[in-house]
Write a protein that holds these residues in place. Structure first.
Motif: not given
Length: 255
Positions: A87-109
């Motif tokens: 569950r800890v790794w799951y939590s790390i993953n979903v937070i990273l998932n959300g951060l990826w969405l934010v960075c992708a929206s800015y084209d910070w590829l």
């Protein structure tokens, strides 16, 4: 560390992390961050290895599983302690998932490349933990506690390659003068080798099925304009199907 990884704490962390992902998803979807909400093309270029748009609908299944997982974990009656680090790794993953969405929206590829590599690492850890638990005889609900991570792992493996290719093209990398078609065939061949290697190691049929899904969508995208890439993709699909059938035959004989 054991005091932190309690039953209660890891449940709480997983729900908080999932909530953060959903908030970032909704905000990105509505253009709260960068100029490119979810579902829109973030660059003026599109690498040839990106499949037809419908392939990305798999995220709907993945997100459904990510939401169902912590809920099911919370309400089920019996739980093995091995679920707590997962569950800890799951939590790390979903937070990273959300951060990826934010960075992708800015084209910070290039930042998205770093994030998706971290996501891939977390899924490797999750996959390893699930396999360890299976070997230890821990009771696992296949559809809610295993299948979702198999397809997620498969898709992020492919998405990592797509992400890197998109970043290279976005920043005008010339591929050492190699034409994009041939460079795409090289990248896809390397990807196929990785998928086959992982499948031979883990024998995960859901993981392999994701590869079939992606290459089918890639074949449809290039069917008319780039038949070479389309036929290449169909050939890969046939290889994947043969491996699935062969694996099923071997496993049935073992049982």
């Amino acid at each position: 560390m054991k005091m932190i990884l309690t039953h209660k704490n890891t449940h709480l962390i997983s729900f908080i992390s999932l909530t953060l992902l959903l908030i970032l998803y909704i905000m990105t979807l509505n253009g709260f961050f960068g100029p490119h909400p979810i579902g829109t093309t973030s660059t003026s270029t599109r690498p040839l290895i990106v499949p037809k748009g419908f392939a990305f609908s798999i995220w709907g299944l993945i997100y459904t599983g990510l939401i169902a997982f912590p809920i099911y974990q919370f309400i089920k009656k019996k739980e093995a302690p091995q679920w707590r680090p997962l569950r800890v790794w799951y939590s790390i993953n979903v937070i990273l998932n959300g951060l990826w969405l934010v960075c992708a929206s800015y084209d910070w590829l290039w930042i998205t490349v770093i994030i998706i590599l971290m996501m891939l690492f977390s899924l490797i850890k999750i996959d390893h933990q699930i396999r360890t638990m299976k070997n230890e005889g821990v009771e696992i609900n296949y559809w809610i506690e295993s299948f979702v991570f198999s397809i997620y792992f498969g898709w992020v493996t492919l998405a990592t390659v797509l992400n890197i290719a998109a970043a290279l093209k976005f920043y005008d990398w010339d591929a050492w003068g190699i034409p994009e078609l041939y460079w795409s065939l090289i990248i896809l061949s390397i990807t196929v080798v990785i998928i086959i290697k992982l499948f031979r190691s883990y024998h995960d049929q859901a993981f392999m099925t994701v590869g079939i899904w992606a290459f089918f969508a890639l074949a449809l995208r290039h069917w008319e304009r780039l038949p070479m890439l389309a036929y290449f993709s169909l050939g890969i699909i046939m290889i994947f199907i043969i491996l699935l059938i062969f694996n099923q035959i071997v496993r049935s004989k073992e049982t």
